[in-house]
Design a protein around this motif. Structure first.
Motif, short mmCIF file in Angstrom:
data_model
loop_
_atom_site.label_atom_id
_atom_site.label_comp_id
_atom_site.label_asym_id
_atom_site.label_seq_id
_atom_site.Cartn_x
_atom_site.Cartn_y
_atom_site.Cartn_z
N GLY A 417 0.78 -1.23 0.00
CA GLY A 417 0.00 0.00 0.00
C GLY A 417 0.80 1.27 0.00
N ALA A 418 2.13 1.17 0.02
CA ALA A 418 2.97 2.38 0.01
C ALA A 418 3.05 2.96 -1.40
N THR A 419 3.29 4.27 -1.47
CA THR A 419 3.59 4.93 -2.74
C THR A 419 5.10 5.06 -2.84
N CYS A 420 5.68 4.60 -3.94
CA CYS A 420 7.13 4.64 -4.12
C CYS A 420 7.51 5.73 -5.11
N ALA A 421 8.62 6.39 -4.85
CA ALA A 421 9.09 7.46 -5.73
C ALA A 421 10.61 7.42 -5.81
N THR A 422 11.16 8.10 -6.82
CA THR A 422 12.61 8.13 -7.01
C THR A 422 13.24 9.42 -6.49
N GLU A 423 12.41 10.44 -6.30
CA GLU A 423 12.93 11.72 -5.83
C GLU A 423 12.18 12.18 -4.59
N VAL A 424 12.87 12.92 -3.74
CA VAL A 424 12.25 13.39 -2.51
C VAL A 424 11.43 14.66 -2.75
N ASP A 425 10.38 14.81 -1.96
CA ASP A 425 9.60 16.04 -1.92
C ASP A 425 8.88 16.09 -0.57
N ALA A 426 8.09 17.10 -0.36
CA ALA A 426 7.46 17.30 0.95
C ALA A 426 6.52 16.17 1.34
N SER A 427 5.98 15.44 0.35
CA SER A 427 5.02 14.37 0.65
C SER A 427 5.68 13.06 1.07
N VAL A 428 7.01 12.95 0.93
CA VAL A 428 7.73 11.73 1.30
C VAL A 428 7.68 11.55 2.82
N THR A 429 7.40 10.34 3.26
CA THR A 429 7.36 10.04 4.70
C THR A 429 8.55 9.21 5.16
#
Length: 491
Positions: A417-429
């Motif tokens: 259920g996690a959202t994965c990303a390659t770059e950081v932004d304010a929404s990253v936990t």
């Protein structure tokens, strides 16, 4: 309604079948996994049962219908005399059983050519004709030695079974043994630190209250996983339970006696490697349940290559030192530490919550129509709740030569259920890293985001719940590496 037929089938093939069955039923009971209950009944309950009817009783036992056969006194070449109890005061859930008996009764008396739906010792279970070996179908030796059913008949049996399960608000649950419900070791593999266990074993005369057993006749010791008795009791209210192990049949049955001494959970649904159809693999082809209604609990994902969507992978139970050695773990076992898993917070207690949630989704949500329900999709739905709301960025976890989205850990995180990303932004936990000092780790510390190593995702995957981030910080990873290095030097 009468279960038995009063019109015997007269044919040479029936006589051959009777002779064959007489030999089979008089053979050593240990060679067969199925037995008929024998008890006294009133004389007026006597009934002549034809050869094909006796085999039909085997068929009924395979589906676990609640029709009780009162006695089996004598087998002869021409007929079988069976004492039976009349079916009275049927429960609601037995209606499907009665209907099925009537259907088969009509089919067996039909003048149409027999389709040979199944065989017993290469003889048709309906007409008694001898059937060629290559036509005998799928073997169900755990139900009874020598019984086989064709795939069309297996499908029909599963359809009937599905209707009965739904009327009882139950699904099927297939349980692995080793490292899932228990842990066993050969006695000679006990380490000096484990010798104390020999004085703490429970008597085999009454296993109901024990969890550690010395089986000297098998040269082994077995430890039941904490919470296993409560787990089986609660799970049996929601599921028809199977055992499926890569151990041999004697081992499987002995472990079943430790887990289920009264025989109230598994019955004859004990499948060993001797009963499987594919070497070194497990498959649902020998389980009498529709795949969309079967869940599997096992510590080894690779054992179920064709049924991973049905599978709940549980954290391995390593009580004995030999178990750690088997999987090349360098830390001490629970027995060496003189410790054990927590009952209320251990792996089985966590899995039980998952089972209850999945069962509830199947029967209690989405209306009365159950035909479209599938535990595989519901299990994915439950998994997606584990890391829901987490946005994860990985830092130097994946090889630079491959796409991050293709890495198994990325897919596992998304499946949770996690959202994965390659770059950081304010929404990253969360930032998942394997070492300190990377740009993304420094950003996470500065922005007060969680920094964890990959074990945080692995633990959520195996424990089926989000883990405390403070237990998976990079400092814990460094400490763990130091301890493993020291342990290796000692060895």
């Amino acid at each position: 309604m009468s279960v038995a037929s009063d019109s015997p089938v007269h044919s040479s093939s029936s006589d051959d079948l009777a002779a064959f069955l007489e030999t089979e039923l008089d053979s050593d009971s240990d060679s067969s996994s199925q037995s008929f209950p024998i008890e006294e009944a009133a004389d007026d309950d006597d009934a002549e049962v034809t050869n094909h009817r006796l085999l039909f009783y085997l068929y009924l036992q395979a589906l676990e219908f609640k029709c009780v056969i009162r006695s089996l006194n004598r087998v002869s070449q021409s007929s079988f005399r069976l004492k039976r109890r009349k079916l009275e005061h049927l429960e609601t859930e037995d209606v499907a059983s009665v209907k099925f008996i009537e259907e088969v009764s009509e089919a067996s008396s039909s003048k149409l050519p027999c389709q040979h739906p199944g065989t017993f010792g290469n003889m048709c279970i309906v007409c008694g004709q001898r059937v060629e070996e290559e036509e005998t179908g799928l073997s169900f030796t755990y139900i009874h030695k020598g019984i086989k059913f064709h795939q069309d008949e297996v499908t029909r049996m599963r359809d009937i079974d599905m209707k009965m399960l739904q009327s009882q608000r139950k699904l099927c649950l297939v349980l692995d043994l080793d490292h899932t419900l228990l842990n066993s070791t050969i006695l000679r593999d006990l380490t000096p630190e484990e010798e104390y266990l020999k004085s703490r074993t429970h008597s085999l005369q009454d296993v109901s209250g024990g969890d550690l057993f010395m089986l000297e006749f098998m040269h082994m010791m077995t430890k039941l996983r904490p919470f296993v008795h409560s787990f089986l009791k609660e799970a049996s209210k929601m599921f028809v339970l199977y055992i499926y192990t890569m151990g041999d049949r004697p081992y499987a049955r002995q472990m079943a006696k430790l887990l289920d001494p009264k025989g109230e959970y598994f019955g004859e649904r004990i499948i060993s490697r001797d009963d499987g159809t594919v070497r070194h693999q497990k498959s649902l082809d020998v389980v009498l349940g529709q795949e969309k209604a079967v869940l599997i609990l096992d510590d080894t994902e690779n054992a179920w290559p064709s049924h991973k969507d049905n599978l709940i992978v549980i954290e391995r139970y390593h009580f004995f030192a030999s178990s750690c050695k088997q999987f090349d773990h360098r830390y001490q076992s629970l027995s060496q530490l003189k410790s054990d898993e927590s009952e209320p917070d251990g792996a089985l207690a966590t899995v039980l919550k998952v089972l209850k949630q999945t069962h509830s989704l199947f029967f209690e949500e989405g209306g009365e129509d159950l035909s479209s329900r599938d535990v595989r999709s519901l299990l994915k739905q439950v998994r997606k709740e584990i890391l829901k709301g987490c946005k994860v960025v990985f830092s130097r976890v994946f090889p630079t030569t491959s796409r991050s989205e293709d890495h198994p850990l990325w897919r596992v995180a998304e499946g949770l259920g996690a959202t994965c990303a390659t770059e950081v932004d304010a929404s990253v936990t969360h930032v998942v890293a394997m070492e300190v000092g990377t740009e993304k780790v420094r950003w996470a510390i500065r922005e007060k985001k969680f920094v964890v190593h990959r074990g945080w995702i692995d633990a959520a995957n195996y424990l089926w719940k989000k883990q405390p981030e403070e237990n998976f910080g990079l400092e814990q990873l460094k400490k763990q590496g130091t301890e493993e290095g020291e342990e290796e030097e000692k060895q």
